[in-house]
Scaffold this motif. Structure first.
Motif, PDB file in Angstrom:
ATOM      1  N   LYS A  99       0.084  -2.158   2.975  1.00 26.86           N
ATOM      2  CA  LYS A  99       0.795  -2.371   1.712  1.00 26.86           C
ATOM      3  C   LYS A  99       1.042  -3.856   1.458  1.00 26.86           C
ATOM      4  O   LYS A  99       0.794  -4.368   0.368  1.00 26.86           O
ATOM      5  CB  LYS A  99       2.128  -1.613   1.768  1.00 26.86           C
ATOM      6  CG  LYS A  99       2.732  -1.499   0.407  1.00 26.86           C
ATOM      7  CD  LYS A  99       4.223  -1.633   0.381  1.00 26.86           C
ATOM      8  CE  LYS A  99       4.629  -1.989  -1.025  1.00 26.86           C
ATOM      9  NZ  LYS A  99       6.014  -2.227  -1.224  1.00 26.86           N
ATOM     10  N   GLU A 103      -0.407  -6.481  -1.564  1.00 24.45           N
ATOM     11  CA  GLU A 103       0.373  -7.358  -2.455  1.00 24.45           C
ATOM     12  C   GLU A 103      -0.259  -8.751  -2.484  1.00 24.45           C
ATOM     13  O   GLU A 103      -0.317  -9.394  -3.534  1.00 24.45           O
ATOM     14  CB  GLU A 103       1.848  -7.430  -2.039  1.00 24.45           C
ATOM     15  CG  GLU A 103       2.576  -6.083  -1.906  1.00 24.45           C
ATOM     16  CD  GLU A 103       2.635  -5.245  -3.178  1.00 24.45           C
ATOM     17  OE1 GLU A 103       2.002  -5.602  -4.182  1.00 24.45           O
ATOM     18  OE2 GLU A 103       3.302  -4.190  -3.150  1.00 24.45           O
ATOM     19  N   ASP A 157       8.077  -0.421  -6.335  1.00 26.13           N
ATOM     20  CA  ASP A 157       6.685  -0.156  -6.713  1.00 26.13           C
ATOM     21  C   ASP A 157       6.630   0.862  -7.852  1.00 26.13           C
ATOM     22  O   ASP A 157       5.738   0.805  -8.701  1.00 26.13           O
ATOM     23  CB  ASP A 157       5.865   0.297  -5.500  1.00 26.13           C
ATOM     24  CG  ASP A 157       5.733  -0.837  -4.483  1.00 26.13           C
ATOM     25  OD1 ASP A 157       6.562  -0.880  -3.554  1.00 26.13           O
ATOM     26  OD2 ASP A 157       4.852  -1.695  -4.637  1.00 26.13           O
ATOM     27  N   GLU A 186      -0.603   0.360  -6.394  1.00 29.42           N
ATOM     28  CA  GLU A 186       0.855   0.540  -6.535  1.00 29.42           C
ATOM     29  C   GLU A 186       1.227   2.010  -6.373  1.00 29.42           C
ATOM     30  O   GLU A 186       2.298   2.340  -5.871  1.00 29.42           O
ATOM     31  CB  GLU A 186       1.369   0.051  -7.890  1.00 29.42           C
ATOM     32  CG  GLU A 186       1.223  -1.440  -8.174  1.00 29.42           C
ATOM     33  CD  GLU A 186       1.891  -2.358  -7.170  1.00 29.42           C
ATOM     34  OE1 GLU A 186       2.572  -1.865  -6.238  1.00 29.42           O
ATOM     35  OE2 GLU A 186       1.725  -3.576  -7.287  1.00 29.42           O
ATOM     36  N   HIS A 189       1.552   2.668  -2.879  1.00 29.11           N
ATOM     37  CA  HIS A 189       2.781   2.054  -2.364  1.00 29.11           C
ATOM     38  C   HIS A 189       3.995   2.936  -2.653  1.00 29.11           C
ATOM     39  O   HIS A 189       4.871   3.105  -1.828  1.00 29.11           O
ATOM     40  CB  HIS A 189       3.010   0.683  -3.025  1.00 29.11           C
ATOM     41  CG  HIS A 189       1.918  -0.296  -2.741  1.00 29.11           C
ATOM     42  ND1 HIS A 189       1.821  -1.514  -3.370  1.00 29.11           N
ATOM     43  CD2 HIS A 189       0.868  -0.225  -1.886  1.00 29.11           C
ATOM     44  CE1 HIS A 189       0.760  -2.151  -2.915  1.00 29.11           C
ATOM     45  NE2 HIS A 189       0.157  -1.384  -2.026  1.00 29.11           N
TER      46      HIS A 189
HETATM   47 FE   LIG Z   1       3.182  -2.756  -4.579  1.00 26.68          FE
END
Ligand SMILES: [Fe+2]
Ligand SMILES: [Fe+2]
Length: 350
Positions: A99, A103, A157, A186, A189
């Protein structure tokens, strides 16, 4: 200055730029047809591409928004990154690693999108570490326990999804296309966060208390992520007219609340807002007012961890100087070799 001398821009000289959609640089593009074509592209929900003429205000607004977005992705690695070495299992560590790396990737796509507008990546980084350009207020809050990793995934998120899904239809092509991939990630996430919380809620009383505590701390800052109320957000209307932004701050905040309330019920946590209730007439939830003075404080640099977050980014940037130098030297060497090979080829041909 990255904004000046941008590629592909046919510019007028001087004049006013009050930012109203339809105004070109100096309200006088070299060819009035350019402005007309731009307006028609926006009106027809088509995309503006890097080589197209665009008004200065549109370019500047996009550079600012995309840069702030990129900075948020990169600074956003820190609150959870701190927990990678303390993950409770190998599985959780692998998920969190993936994760946080995602990003970083989001930040890089976005800096690339800003570069298509003539911005310079090094200059944008300077602006961030000198405090001249902002990033999302949410990343200035501390992470107190592993439950925060779950709640950030679920709320932060989740809020990013509400914000970014409409940006897939943004009028600027490279930004919209970057958002398509970013949104897919996302979504992973958010799910990993929610799944972590579900697991903790099936655990001990202490684990359930950790989840509730994290929910209590992150709820209001998450609502603030959508920005000030519409009445105090003067740039929003302009961005919406240019179709950079498709919905107002308050509309996106409402969508987030409506999406999150049933998820909280299923999880078995209480959202810390006594005014939160279903409004039958509106078909949406009513909810309380965030503390806007807190948002003001945090975005003006006085949040719990603003200084630490920027200092850490500055150190990482300085520590990476040798990598950038080596990569530049390597690229120059490769280019020189390619040039030499091309010349030799020509020599053979003669
Ligand atoms: Fe994210
Ligand atoms: Fe992201």
């Amino acid at each position: 200055m990255p904004v000046e001398g941008s590629p592909g821009a046919a510019r007028g000289s001087g004049g006013r730029d009050d930012g109203r959609p339809g105004d070109g640089p100096g309200a006088a593009p070299a060819d009035p047809l350019l402005q007309e074509r731009f307006d028609a592209t926006i009106a027809g929900n088509q995309r503006i591409e890097p080589r197209d003429w665009m008004p200065d205000g549109y370019r500047k607004t996009l550079i600012r928004q995309i840069a702030q977005h990129a900075h948020s992705e990169i600074i956003g690695m820190q609150p959870e990154g701190e927990w990678i070495t303390r993950a409770p299992s190998l599985r959780r560590k692998a998920i969190l690693f993936a994760k946080v790396q995602d990003e970083a990737g989001h930040g890089l796509y976005l800096y690339s999108a800003a570069e298509t507008l003539g911005a310079d990546r090094a200059d944008l980084t300077e602006r961030l570490i000198e405090g001249r350009q902002k990033y999302s207020s949410i990343f200035n809050y501390p992470t107190a326990s592993y439950a925060d990793v779950g709640v950030i995934g679920w709320f932060v998120d989740g809020a990013a999804i509400c914000n970014q899904v409409p940006l897939c239809r943004s009028s600027y092509g490279p930004y919209a296309r970057a958002m398509v991939r970013v949104c897919k990630e996302e979504s992973f996430h958010q799910r990993q966060g929610y799944e972590l919380l579900m697991t903790m809620m099936r655990g001990t009383d202490a684990q359930r208390a950790m989840v509730q505590d994290a929910v209590d701390r992150w709820w209001w800052p998450s609502l603030m992520m959508f920005g000030p109320p519409d009445g105090d957000s003067p740039n929003s209307a302009r961005s919406m007219a240019w179709k950079i932004k498709r919905h107002s701050n308050d509309e996106l905040r409402q969508r987030f609340v409506d999406m999150t309330v049933p998820q909280a019920e299923r999880l078995g946590v209480v959202l810390p807002d006594p005014e939160l209730r279903w409004n039958e007439e509106r078909g949406r939830h009513d909810f309380g007012t965030p503390d806007w003075s807190e948002l003001q404080r945090v975005i003006s640099g006085d949040g719990p961890l603003n200084t630490e977050r920027v200092a850490r980014r500055r150190t990482a940037h300085e520590d990476g100087a040798w990598v950038r130098e080596a990569a530049t030297a390597h690229a120059a060497k490769q280019a020189a070799r390619a040039g030499q090979a091309a010349r030799e080829q020509e020599g053979v041909g003669v």
